[in-house]
Design a protein around this motif. Structure first.
Motif, short mmCIF file in Angstrom:
data_model
loop_
_atom_site.label_atom_id
_atom_site.label_comp_id
_atom_site.label_asym_id
_atom_site.label_seq_id
_atom_site.Cartn_x
_atom_site.Cartn_y
_atom_site.Cartn_z
N VAL A 72 0.84 -1.21 0.00
CA VAL A 72 0.00 0.00 0.00
C VAL A 72 0.87 1.25 0.00
O VAL A 72 0.60 2.22 -0.72
CB VAL A 72 -0.95 -0.01 1.21
CG1 VAL A 72 -1.72 1.31 1.30
CG2 VAL A 72 -1.92 -1.18 1.12
N ASP A 224 -9.19 -9.70 2.54
CA ASP A 224 -10.35 -9.37 3.38
C ASP A 224 -10.43 -7.86 3.53
O ASP A 224 -9.41 -7.21 3.84
CB ASP A 224 -10.21 -10.03 4.75
CG ASP A 224 -11.33 -9.64 5.69
OD1 ASP A 224 -12.44 -10.16 5.54
OD2 ASP A 224 -11.07 -8.78 6.58
N PRO A 225 -11.61 -7.24 3.30
CA PRO A 225 -11.71 -5.77 3.32
C PRO A 225 -11.22 -5.14 4.62
O PRO A 225 -10.51 -4.11 4.59
CB PRO A 225 -13.21 -5.51 3.12
CG PRO A 225 -13.69 -6.71 2.37
CD PRO A 225 -12.89 -7.86 2.90
N VAL A 226 -11.58 -5.73 5.76
CA VAL A 226 -11.14 -5.16 7.04
C VAL A 226 -9.63 -5.29 7.20
O VAL A 226 -8.95 -4.34 7.60
CB VAL A 226 -11.86 -5.86 8.21
CG1 VAL A 226 -11.32 -5.37 9.55
CG2 VAL A 226 -13.36 -5.62 8.14
N THR A 227 -9.11 -6.46 6.87
CA THR A 227 -7.67 -6.68 6.96
C THR A 227 -6.91 -5.73 6.05
O THR A 227 -5.91 -5.11 6.45
CB THR A 227 -7.32 -8.13 6.60
OG1 THR A 227 -7.98 -9.01 7.51
CG2 THR A 227 -5.82 -8.36 6.67
N PHE A 228 -7.38 -5.59 4.82
CA PHE A 228 -6.70 -4.71 3.87
C PHE A 228 -6.79 -3.26 4.32
O PHE A 228 -5.82 -2.50 4.19
CB PHE A 228 -7.31 -4.86 2.47
CG PHE A 228 -6.50 -4.19 1.39
CD1 PHE A 228 -5.46 -4.87 0.79
CD2 PHE A 228 -6.77 -2.89 0.99
CE1 PHE A 228 -4.69 -4.27 -0.20
CE2 PHE A 228 -6.01 -2.28 0.01
CZ PHE A 228 -4.96 -2.97 -0.58
N GLY A 229 -7.94 -2.87 4.86
CA GLY A 229 -8.09 -1.49 5.35
C GLY A 229 -7.16 -1.18 6.50
O GLY A 229 -6.52 -0.11 6.53
N LEU A 230 -7.05 -2.11 7.45
CA LEU A 230 -6.13 -1.92 8.56
C LEU A 230 -4.68 -1.92 8.07
O LEU A 230 -3.84 -1.15 8.56
CB LEU A 230 -6.33 -3.01 9.61
CG LEU A 230 -7.65 -2.95 10.40
CD1 LEU A 230 -7.80 -4.18 11.27
CD2 LEU A 230 -7.71 -1.68 11.25
N ALA A 232 -3.72 -0.88 5.19
CA ALA A 232 -3.51 0.42 4.56
C ALA A 232 -3.22 1.49 5.61
O ALA A 232 -2.36 2.36 5.41
CB ALA A 232 -4.73 0.81 3.73
N ALA A 233 -3.92 1.43 6.75
CA ALA A 233 -3.67 2.39 7.82
C ALA A 233 -2.26 2.22 8.38
O ALA A 233 -1.56 3.21 8.67
CB ALA A 233 -4.71 2.21 8.93
#
Length: 315
Positions: A72, A224-230, A232-233
């Motif tokens: 990311v 997984d959307p949550v995993t990928f979002g975290l 990215a953070a």
């Protein structure tokens, strides 16, 4: 991100800022306030990003988190910086490739460490790499004191023998060696590439190196959307923001001052571990971290004093 002038046997003067070096002490000190703020902000960001990464490891694993972080971060930096691929010498490319390899190794080793030991102690062991670089650069007898303080801190941190997982501690020490190399190659890259172009290219190289390892460990969990979002953070907090701030700061900040500020990383990590991960430190561990911070600051101040003495002798 030490400048070449801070390597062993050289002075610790900063690289000239775009506007040119200050002509007297007062403007120089005032001009350094901006870069100091950049480095401190980067330190807070990277340690709290590290705490977030630890909380993500049950979902994606240590290598998976590293892969997400680097991927990311590389995408963001490549889009924002749009680095030129043409017009660079072979030496330029060799430098940025080595920077990318060191960056990937540093991240991989560090996350293997924090998967096994608390964040504060992990960063304390990691900071021994930059500390060793400062001691070697100074070459003065007083460095025996700083080395002794650091070793005492490590002894206390390990409970004398092994309260910490030995494998995790070894990974942290390996990350420290890579951090020392990172200091050298990031400064060289900053001088050969404009703005953060070199950082973007190095991040892409590190991502390519670790993506297969992350996929091998975590597979489709990375999507997984949550995993990928975290993830990215974590990338923004631990890679994009701090690396960019530090790379820009080092163009106007003496390497010695940067190293002193980096000495505060264990304290920032301990705070992040406590606030985010509820990793409370014992009194012994807190004392150990304080010893390593004092040793690091002392070693850097010794190096600065040696550089000033050389200047006076030449004058």
């Amino acid at each position: 991100m030490t400048t070449p002038s801070a390597l062993p046997g050289a002075s610790t003067s900063a690289a000239p800022a775009p506007a040119g070096p200050a002509t007297d002490g007062s403007p120089g000190r005032l001009g350094a306030l901006g870069p100091v703020g950049l480095v401190l902000a980067g330190g807070v960001s990277v340690q709290f990003g590290g705490a977030l990464a630890v909380s993500l490891m049950p979902r994606a694993g240590a290598l998976g988190v590293v892969a997400l972080r680097l991927l990311v971060a590389a995408i963001v930096l490549l889009v924002v910086c749009r680095p030129r691929l043409r017009g660079h010498s072979r030496t330029d490319w060799n430098t940025v490739v080595l920077f990318g390899l060191v960056m990937g190794a540093m991240n991989g080793l560090f996350y293997q460490a924090v998967a096994r030991i608390p964040l504060g102690p992990a960063v304390t062991l990691e900071v021994l790499g930059p500390l060793a670089l400062s001691v070697l650069a100074s070459r003065r007898a007083i460095n025996v004191l700083w080395a002794a303080l650091a070793l005492a801190g490590v002894f206390l941190l390990g409970g004398g023998v092994g309260d910490l997982d030995p494998v995790g501690a070894a990974f942290a020490l390996g990350a420290g060696a890579m951090w020392a190399a990172y200091i050298v190659f990031s400064a060289r890259t900053g001088r050969r590439f404009p703005q953060a172009d070199g950082l973007a290219l190095a991040m892409a190289i590190a991502a390519v190196l670790f993506l297969p390892l992350g996929i091998a460990e975590s597979g489709t969990k990375l999507m997984d959307p949550v995993t990928f979002g975290l993830g990215a953070a974590v990338a923004v907090l631990s890679s994009v923001l701090p690396y960019t701030l530090e790379l820009l700061a080092l163009r106007r900040l003496p390497a010695s001052t940067f190293a002193i500020l980096m000495s505060l990383e264990p304290a920032l990590a301990a705070a992040a571990g406590f606030l985010v991960l509820s990793q409370a430190l014992s009194a012994t561990q807190a004392a150990a971290i304080a010893l390593v911070i004092a040793a690091s600051m002392g070693a850097v101040r010794t190096q600065v004093g040696r550089g000033r003495s050389r200047v006076k002798e030449k004058a």
